[in-house]
Design a protein around this motif. Structure first.
Motif, PDB file in Angstrom:
ATOM      1  N   LYS A   1       0.849  -1.175   0.000  1.00 22.43           N
ATOM      2  CA  LYS A   1       0.000   0.000   0.000  1.00 22.43           C
ATOM      3  C   LYS A   1       0.892   1.235   0.000  1.00 22.43           C
ATOM      4  N   ASP A   2       0.500   2.262  -0.764  1.00 24.69           N
ATOM      5  CA  ASP A   2       1.315   3.463  -0.805  1.00 24.69           C
ATOM      6  C   ASP A   2       1.027   4.362   0.396  1.00 24.69           C
ATOM      7  N   LEU A   3       1.634   5.525   0.425  1.00 20.57           N
ATOM      8  CA  LEU A   3       1.487   6.426   1.574  1.00 20.57           C
ATOM      9  C   LEU A   3       0.038   6.835   1.813  1.00 20.57           C
ATOM     10  N   LEU A   4      -0.768   6.837   0.769  1.00 25.65           N
ATOM     11  CA  LEU A   4      -2.174   7.232   0.900  1.00 25.65           C
ATOM     12  C   LEU A   4      -3.095   6.036   1.106  1.00 25.65           C
ATOM     13  N   GLY A   5      -2.497   4.848   1.305  1.00 26.69           N
ATOM     14  CA  GLY A   5      -3.296   3.651   1.566  1.00 26.69           C
ATOM     15  C   GLY A   5      -3.822   2.964   0.324  1.00 26.69           C
ATOM     16  N   ARG A   6      -3.368   3.384  -0.845  1.00 30.94           N
ATOM     17  CA  ARG A   6      -3.835   2.765  -2.087  1.00 30.94           C
ATOM     18  C   ARG A   6      -3.048   1.491  -2.364  1.00 30.94           C
ATOM     19  N   PRO A   7      -3.724   0.379  -2.714  1.00 29.29           N
ATOM     20  CA  PRO A   7      -3.002  -0.866  -3.004  1.00 29.29           C
ATOM     21  C   PRO A   7      -2.169  -0.734  -4.275  1.00 29.29           C
ATOM     22  N   HIS A   8      -1.016  -1.366  -4.254  1.00 29.68           N
ATOM     23  CA  HIS A   8      -0.140  -1.293  -5.430  1.00 29.68           C
ATOM     24  C   HIS A   8       0.688  -2.573  -5.519  1.00 29.68           C
TER      25      HIS A   8
ATOM     26  N   GLU B   1       1.329  13.422  -5.538  1.00 31.67           N
ATOM     27  CA  GLU B   1       0.162  12.561  -5.325  1.00 31.67           C
ATOM     28  C   GLU B   1      -0.214  11.725  -6.542  1.00 31.67           C
ATOM     29  N   ALA B   2       0.220  12.128  -7.724  1.00 29.52           N
ATOM     30  CA  ALA B   2      -0.091  11.354  -8.933  1.00 29.52           C
ATOM     31  C   ALA B   2       0.672  10.035  -8.978  1.00 29.52           C
ATOM     32  N   PHE B   3       1.750   9.940  -8.185  1.00 26.67           N
ATOM     33  CA  PHE B   3       2.563   8.722  -8.165  1.00 26.67           C
ATOM     34  C   PHE B   3       2.291   7.910  -6.900  1.00 26.67           C
ATOM     35  N   PRO B   4       2.156   6.600  -7.014  1.00 26.11           N
ATOM     36  CA  PRO B   4       2.175   5.771  -5.797  1.00 26.11           C
ATOM     37  C   PRO B   4       3.552   5.920  -5.130  1.00 26.11           C
ATOM     38  N   TYR B   5       3.565   6.072  -3.823  1.00 20.29           N
ATOM     39  CA  TYR B   5       4.818   6.206  -3.079  1.00 20.29           C
ATOM     40  C   TYR B   5       4.871   5.048  -2.092  1.00 20.29           C
TER      41      TYR B   5
ATOM     42  N   ALA C   1       1.358   6.430 -22.334  1.00 21.06           N
ATOM     43  CA  ALA C   1       0.668   5.437 -23.152  1.00 21.06           C
ATOM     44  C   ALA C   1       1.071   4.002 -22.802  1.00 21.06           C
ATOM     45  N   TRP C   2       2.265   3.834 -22.225  1.00 23.17           N
ATOM     46  CA  TRP C   2       2.741   2.464 -21.987  1.00 23.17           C
ATOM     47  C   TRP C   2       3.379   2.251 -20.615  1.00 23.17           C
ATOM     48  N   LEU C   3       3.580   3.330 -19.854  1.00 21.80           N
ATOM     49  CA  LEU C   3       4.391   3.231 -18.639  1.00 21.80           C
ATOM     50  C   LEU C   3       3.681   3.768 -17.402  1.00 21.80           C
ATOM     51  N   ASP C   4       3.789   3.017 -16.292  1.00 23.95           N
ATOM     52  CA  ASP C   4       3.363   3.480 -14.975  1.00 23.95           C
ATOM     53  C   ASP C   4       4.611   3.710 -14.130  1.00 23.95           C
ATOM     54  N   ILE C   5       4.609   4.780 -13.350  1.00 20.62           N
ATOM     55  CA  ILE C   5       5.758   5.106 -12.507  1.00 20.62           C
ATOM     56  C   ILE C   5       5.343   5.083 -11.042  1.00 20.62           C
ATOM     57  N   ALA C   6       6.152   4.429 -10.231  1.00 23.10           N
ATOM     58  CA  ALA C   6       5.934   4.406  -8.786  1.00 23.10           C
ATOM     59  C   ALA C   6       7.225   4.825  -8.092  1.00 23.10           C
ATOM     60  N   LEU C   7       7.096   5.588  -7.013  1.00 27.11           N
ATOM     61  CA  LEU C   7       8.244   5.976  -6.202  1.00 27.11           C
ATOM     62  C   LEU C   7       8.409   4.977  -5.058  1.00 27.11           C
ATOM     63  N   ALA C   8       9.631   4.815  -4.598  1.00 22.17           N
ATOM     64  CA  ALA C   8       9.884   3.864  -3.508  1.00 22.17           C
ATOM     65  C   ALA C   8      10.973   4.396  -2.588  1.00 22.17           C
ATOM     66  N   SER C   9      10.855   4.063  -1.310  1.00 21.45           N
ATOM     67  CA  SER C   9      11.860   4.472  -0.333  1.00 21.45           C
ATOM     68  C   SER C   9      11.635   3.683   0.950  1.00 21.45           C
ATOM     69  N   ASP C  10      12.350   4.037   2.007  1.00 24.48           N
ATOM     70  CA  ASP C  10      12.094   3.446   3.311  1.00 24.48           C
ATOM     71  C   ASP C  10      12.362   4.496   4.387  1.00 24.48           C
ATOM     72  N   GLY C  11      11.941   4.219   5.591  1.00 18.50           N
ATOM     73  CA  GLY C  11      12.117   5.180   6.668  1.00 18.50           C
ATOM     74  C   GLY C  11      10.804   5.474   7.380  1.00 18.50           C
TER      75      GLY C  11
END
Length: 209
Positions: free
Chosen positions: A60-67, A130-134, A105-115
């Protein structure tokens, strides 16, 4: 009169000499450009190799959305590892937003980190991401063996790693897309193959001669 003729001759000799110098320098610049070709993202020999299936995650991302990460799907996925304390990461965020639009048209981008979540959530909102899952996951970084930032991993529609590397510019980011299109792991691999092919052609030409 004689002095004027001699000075004209000397002047033309100087002009011709300068022309030869300019031509020689132009040739050397061309050779240098071929040797120092624009490099793509620098690949570190860690984590899943290009051509290997990516590790699968249900998060789940920072906003609680499943990913999901690493699963097969209709689109490719770019996983971009960042940190709120990384100046280069912050510099690349506008570029990342631009790429998300140009490659939508072909790509989804997600950000990732830890902490700790509060720090990342503040960074996420301040940078208007907010447009990107984090995705905040220590295990995600460990599975991909991320040791330096910013780092990107490109996975295709089958969940296979198609490109990865340290990213410091738009050119390096787009080099991952080029590597995927031409079927190599990185720009460095393509340059190495091109260099080997060039040497092989020269050796074959010399043998025929």
């Amino acid at each position: 009169m004689m002095a004027l003729s001699v000075s004209n001759i000397v002047l033309w000799v100087v002009v011709l000499a300068l022309l030869l110098v300019v031509l020689a320098l132009s040739r050397q610049i061309g050779v240098l450009y071929e040797r120092v070709a624009p490099m793509g993202a620098l690949t570190l020999d860690k984590g899943p190799a290009v051509g290997d299936p990516a590790p699968k995650f249900d998060l789940k991302d920072l906003l609680g959305r499943p990913h999901q990460v690493g699963y097969a799907g209709p689109r490719s996925q770019l996983l971009f590892f960042v940190s709120p304390n990384c100046p280069v990461c912050k510099k690349l965020l506008p570029i990342l937003k631009s790429v998300a639009q140009s490659e939508r048209a072909w790509l989804d981008i997600a950000l990732a980190s830890d902490g700790e979540m509060p720090e990342h959530l503040a960074f996420y909102r301040k940078a208007q991401l907010e447009a990107f899952p984090y995705l905040l996951s220590t295990e995600l970084g460990m599975k991909f063996q991320i040791s330096k930032l910013p780092y990107a991993v490109l996975m295709d529609e089958h969940g296979v790693v198609r490109g990865k590397g340290l990213i410091n510019s738009r050119e390096q980011l787009e080099s991952l897309f080029t590597a995927k299109e031409i079927g190599v792991g990185s720009a460095q691999e393509w340059l190495e193959k091109a260099s080997v092919e060039t040497i092989s052609r020269k050796e074959n030409g010399n043998a025929l001669a």
